[in-house]
Design an enzyme around this catalytic site. Structure first.
Site, PDB file in Angstrom:
ATOM      1  N   LEU A 101       0.647  -0.998   0.212  1.00 10.55           N
ATOM      2  CA  LEU A 101       0.518  -0.353   0.103  1.00 10.55           C
ATOM      3  C   LEU A 101       1.120   1.684  -0.136  1.00 10.55           C
ATOM      4  CD1 LEU A 101      -2.369  -1.349   2.835  1.00 10.55           C
ATOM      5  CD2 LEU A 101      -2.979  -1.042   0.072  1.00 10.55           C
ATOM      6  N   SER A 102       2.109   0.903   0.086  1.00 11.05           N
ATOM      7  CA  SER A 102       2.840   1.818  -0.463  1.00 11.05           C
ATOM      8  C   SER A 102       2.805   3.497  -1.094  1.00 11.05           C
ATOM      9  CB  SER A 102       4.905   1.748  -0.364  1.00 11.05           C
ATOM     10  OG  SER A 102       4.429   1.162   1.730  1.00 11.05           O
ATOM     11  N   LYS A 110      14.765  -6.746   3.549  1.00  7.10           N
ATOM     12  CA  LYS A 110      15.818  -5.918   4.943  1.00  7.10           C
ATOM     13  C   LYS A 110      16.658  -5.638   5.414  1.00  7.10           C
ATOM     14  CE  LYS A 110      10.043  -4.455   5.943  1.00  7.10           C
ATOM     15  NZ  LYS A 110       9.460  -4.320   7.504  1.00  7.10           N
ATOM     16  N   ASN A 141      13.915  -0.079   6.022  1.00  7.18           N
ATOM     17  CA  ASN A 141      13.295  -0.267   5.598  1.00  7.18           C
ATOM     18  C   ASN A 141      13.418   0.884   4.217  1.00  7.18           C
ATOM     19  OD1 ASN A 141      12.048   2.002   6.540  1.00  7.18           O
ATOM     20  ND2 ASN A 141      10.352   1.432   7.066  1.00  7.18           N
ATOM     21  N   ASP A 180      10.529   2.138  10.726  1.00  7.73           N
ATOM     22  CA  ASP A 180       9.214   0.513  11.147  1.00  7.73           C
ATOM     23  C   ASP A 180       9.573   1.046  13.297  1.00  7.73           C
ATOM     24  OD1 ASP A 180       8.370  -0.544   8.554  1.00  7.73           O
ATOM     25  OD2 ASP A 180      10.154  -2.202   9.184  1.00  7.73           O
ATOM     26  N   GLY A 184      11.155 -11.225  14.437  1.00  9.58           N
ATOM     27  CA  GLY A 184      11.669 -11.305  13.722  1.00  9.58           C
ATOM     28  C   GLY A 184      12.262  -9.471  13.343  1.00  9.58           C
TER      29      GLY A 184
HETATM   30  N1  LIG Z   1       2.351  -2.508   9.978  1.00  8.41           N
HETATM   31  C1  LIG Z   1       3.401  -2.349   9.724  1.00  8.41           C
HETATM   32  O1  LIG Z   1       4.084  -1.028   9.019  1.00  8.41           O
HETATM   33  C2  LIG Z   1       4.670  -3.459   8.908  1.00  8.41           C
HETATM   34  C3  LIG Z   1       5.877  -2.879   9.309  1.00  8.41           C
HETATM   35  C4  LIG Z   1       6.308  -4.166   8.890  1.00  8.41           C
HETATM   36  C5  LIG Z   1       6.051  -5.473   9.337  1.00  8.41           C
HETATM   37  N2  LIG Z   1       4.562  -6.175   9.408  1.00  8.41           N
HETATM   38  C6  LIG Z   1       3.714  -7.573   9.545  1.00  8.41           C
HETATM   39  O2  LIG Z   1       4.510  -7.744  10.319  1.00  8.41           O
HETATM   40  C7  LIG Z   1       5.356  -8.936  10.027  1.00  8.41           C
HETATM   41  C8  LIG Z   1       6.441  -9.618  10.824  1.00  8.41           C
HETATM   42  O3  LIG Z   1       7.065  -9.211  10.191  1.00  8.41           O
HETATM   43  P1  LIG Z   1       9.056  -8.976   9.617  1.00  8.41           P
HETATM   44  O4  LIG Z   1       9.604  -8.204   9.053  1.00  8.41           O
HETATM   45  O5  LIG Z   1       8.802  -9.126  11.483  1.00  8.41           O
HETATM   46  O6  LIG Z   1       8.653 -10.431   9.528  1.00  8.41           O
HETATM   47  P2  LIG Z   1      10.281 -11.633   9.437  1.00  8.41           P
HETATM   48  O7  LIG Z   1      11.706 -11.260  10.034  1.00  8.41           O
HETATM   49  O8  LIG Z   1      10.133 -12.858   8.428  1.00  8.41           O
HETATM   50  O9  LIG Z   1       9.294 -12.511  11.122  1.00  8.41           O
HETATM   51  C9  LIG Z   1       8.487 -13.061  10.973  1.00  8.41           C
HETATM   52  C10 LIG Z   1       7.875 -13.667  12.128  1.00  8.41           C
HETATM   53  O10 LIG Z   1       6.543 -14.645  12.464  1.00  8.41           O
HETATM   54  C11 LIG Z   1       7.069 -15.467  13.288  1.00  8.41           C
HETATM   55  N3  LIG Z   1       5.654 -16.523  12.359  1.00  8.41           N
HETATM   56  C12 LIG Z   1       5.969 -16.435  10.949  1.00  8.41           C
HETATM   57  N4  LIG Z   1       4.634 -17.666  10.718  1.00  8.41           N
HETATM   58  C13 LIG Z   1       4.285 -17.903  11.904  1.00  8.41           C
HETATM   59  C14 LIG Z   1       3.690 -19.119  12.311  1.00  8.41           C
HETATM   60  N5  LIG Z   1       3.252 -19.504  11.368  1.00  8.41           N
HETATM   61  N6  LIG Z   1       3.658 -19.146  13.822  1.00  8.41           N
HETATM   62  C15 LIG Z   1       3.859 -18.881  14.474  1.00  8.41           C
HETATM   63  N7  LIG Z   1       5.124 -18.127  13.632  1.00  8.41           N
HETATM   64  C16 LIG Z   1       5.346 -17.311  12.596  1.00  8.41           C
HETATM   65  C17 LIG Z   1       8.361 -15.721  12.757  1.00  8.41           C
HETATM   66  O11 LIG Z   1       8.300 -17.021  13.629  1.00  8.41           O
HETATM   67  P3  LIG Z   1       9.878 -18.019  13.794  1.00  8.41           P
HETATM   68  O12 LIG Z   1      11.563 -16.945  13.869  1.00  8.41           O
HETATM   69  O13 LIG Z   1       9.607 -19.012  14.458  1.00  8.41           O
HETATM   70  O14 LIG Z   1       9.861 -18.441  11.409  1.00  8.41           O
HETATM   71  C18 LIG Z   1       8.629 -14.678  13.383  1.00  8.41           C
HETATM   72  O15 LIG Z   1       8.999 -14.540  14.504  1.00  8.41           O
HETATM   73  C19 LIG Z   1       4.741  -9.544   8.683  1.00  8.41           C
HETATM   74  O16 LIG Z   1       3.216  -9.697   8.417  1.00  8.41           O
HETATM   75  C20 LIG Z   1       4.053  -8.409   8.227  1.00  8.41           C
HETATM   76  O17 LIG Z   1       3.372  -7.907   6.836  1.00  8.41           O
HETATM   77  C21 LIG Z   1       3.253  -5.194   8.663  1.00  8.41           C
END
Ligand SMILES: NC(=O)c1ccc[n+]([C@@H]2O[C@H](COP(=O)([O-])OP(=O)(O)OC[C@H]3O[C@@H](n4cnc5c(N)ncnc54)[C@H](OP(=O)(O)O)[C@@H]3O)[C@@H](O)[C@H]2O)c1
Length: 295
Positions: A30-31, A80, A101, A116, A142
């Site tokens: 959506l950016s 990232k 980011n 972020d 993450g």
């Molecule tokens: N609102 C915003 O502006 C914003 C900004 C950034 C990200 N986000 C959202 O935040 C989420 C995480 O982003 P990220 O950048 O931190 O991703 P990331 O670095 O890939 O980390 C993903 C995290 O989710 C966990 N995970 C994924 N699937 C899982 C499952 N089925 N069960 C349990 N844990 C699970 C992973 O656990 P493991 O380590 O065990 O794999 C890890 O802790 C994404 O959905 C992203 O769209 C939103």
């Protein structure tokens, strides 16, 4: 108004500037919507598009963007952390988080930022949460959890941050980051739902930084895991009401929506790129055009 902001890549006041987001997948982003709405509301001759960039093409993509003298770009999953290796320098916060980011072209040098961090803390500050002596539960370890810890490390008197994650190696790394940041971070056992429930019930603030909720999947935090008046922040923004937020609503908690982080990270990126105050209401309205306003 910052005059430099209007210099663009050339000299004319109305010069054209290009921005983009790189990620894979990126078609859902959506950016472009938020930034193009902001540019046109301020009458800026700027444009923003999305490029799908697979992991193995990251280095050559950054090289090409630099050669094209791109004005700036956002970086999303899965780049990232890796992007840090291909840009010229990092802001203090991006260095602490080890993730970027937002990249700004500063006189031909690509400088990495992590907006972020601001995106995460702004919705908490807007609610005037008192961090003094509070207990926080973070789900996930993450990139977004790293941003959360850097943001929270600015709040000096937090009592405890409990962190739970599926992958234990990643959890250990995040606990080390917490220690570096002088936060009292405690790892929780992912499979022990009794302890999770107890910790969750005692938390003043719960932040989900996992992807759980993206596909309407169920959160391990049921409504009987949360106490009334706890602040519950789900950074997943699609759907706007995730399973966690629905459970939190049932428990009488204060809800914080993922779109708020999305909006505030974009606001900060806009301001880094343009030197102008971001038109937050325009950017928010563009998001509500997609989601509808939460009620
Ligand atoms: N609102 C915003 O502006 C914003 C900004 C950034 C990200 N986000 C959202 O935040 C989420 C995480 O982003 P990220 O950048 O931190 O991703 P990331 O670095 O890939 O980390 C993903 C995290 O989710 C966990 N995970 C994924 N699937 C899982 C499952 N089925 N069960 C349990 N844990 C699970 C992973 O656990 P493991 O380590 O065990 O794999 C890890 O802790 C994404 O959905 C992203 O769209 C939103």
């Amino acid at each position: 108004m910052n005059k430099d902001a209007l210099k663009g890549n050339g000299n004319s006041k109305k010069s054209f500037k290009s921005f983009c987001i790189i990620g894979d997948p990126v078609s859902h982003s959506l950016s472009p919507l938020m930034h193009n709405s902001a540019f046109s509301s301020l009458n800026l001759n700027y444009s923003y598009i999305a490029f799908r960039v697979p992991q193995k093409e990251l280095e050559e993509t950054i090289y090409s963007l630099k050669k094209l003298n791109i004005a700036g770009f956002n970086v999303t999953l899965p780049h990232k952390v890796n992007v840090v290796n291909f840009i010229d320098d990092l802001s203090y916060e991006a260095k602490k988080a080890g993730a970027v980011n937002t990249v700004n072209n500063e006189d031909g040098k690509l400088i990495g930022y992590n907006t972020d961090i601001h995106g995460l803390i702004a919705p908490l500050e807007n609610r005037q949460i008192d961090f003094n002596n509070i207990e926080i539960l973070i789900m996930g370890a993450g990139g977004s959890c790293r941003a959360a810890l850097v943001a929270l490390s600015e709040k000096k008197k937090i009592k405890k941050i409990n962190i739970v994650n599926r992958d234990q190696k990643k959890l250990e790394k995040i606990i080390s980051l917490g220690k570096e940041l002088r936060l009292n971070c405690i790892p929780l056992d992912y499979d022990n739902s009794t302890v999770l429930k107890e910790v969750s019930l005692n938390s003043n603030l719960i932040i989900n930084t996992t992807s759980i909720g993206l596909n309407n999947d169920s959160s391990p935090l049921k409504s009987n895991f949360m106490s009334k008046d706890t602040f519950v922040f789900d950074i997943v923004y699609r759907p706007i009401f995730t399973n966690l937020l629905n459970n939190a609503k049932d428990a009488g908690c204060n809800l914080i929506f993922g779109y708020e982080m999305l909006l505030h990270q974009a606001k900060k990126a806009f301001e880094i790129w343009t030197g102008l105050k971001a038109p937050l209401d325009v950017m928010e309205k563009s998001l509500f055009g997609i989601f509808g306003e939460p009620k």
